[in-house]
Design a protein around this motif. Structure first.
Motif: not given
Length: 86
Positions: A9-12, A31-36, A60-67, A74-79
């Motif tokens: 993932v691209l982490v910004r 190895a496991e593509p999750t936020l955790g 921010l995952v797929d333009a949705v805030v998540s915790r 996958a793709g891009t995740v913003d911190v």
């Protein structure tokens, strides 16, 4: 270069998150593509400064805030650090 579906993932990083990471973005293979898993990797890499950001910040995952640690990434995740104001 990473291929789609390989767990990379691209982490910004923004504001305090960028300061904690010492860079504006990077590619991280999970190895496991999750936020955790991403959260654990960020804490392992950047320690206490990133812990302060993640304690009250969000992703921010797929333009949705998540915790949600089970959220697939996958793709891009913003911190995102906590922001002042409402």
């Amino acid at each position: 270069m990473a291929e789609a579906g390989d767990g990379t993932v691209l982490v910004r990083y923004f504001a305090a998150a960028e300061e904690a990471a010492g860079r504006p973005e990077e590619r991280i293979r999970l190895a496991e593509p999750t936020l955790g898993a991403l959260r654990a990797e960020l804490l392992a890499r950047y320690g206490a400064p990133m812990e302060l950001v993640l304690r009250s910040g969000s992703f921010l995952v797929d333009a949705v805030v998540s915790r949600d640690p089970a959220r697939r990434v996958a793709g891009t995740v913003d911190v995102l650090p906590p922001f002042a104001g409402g």
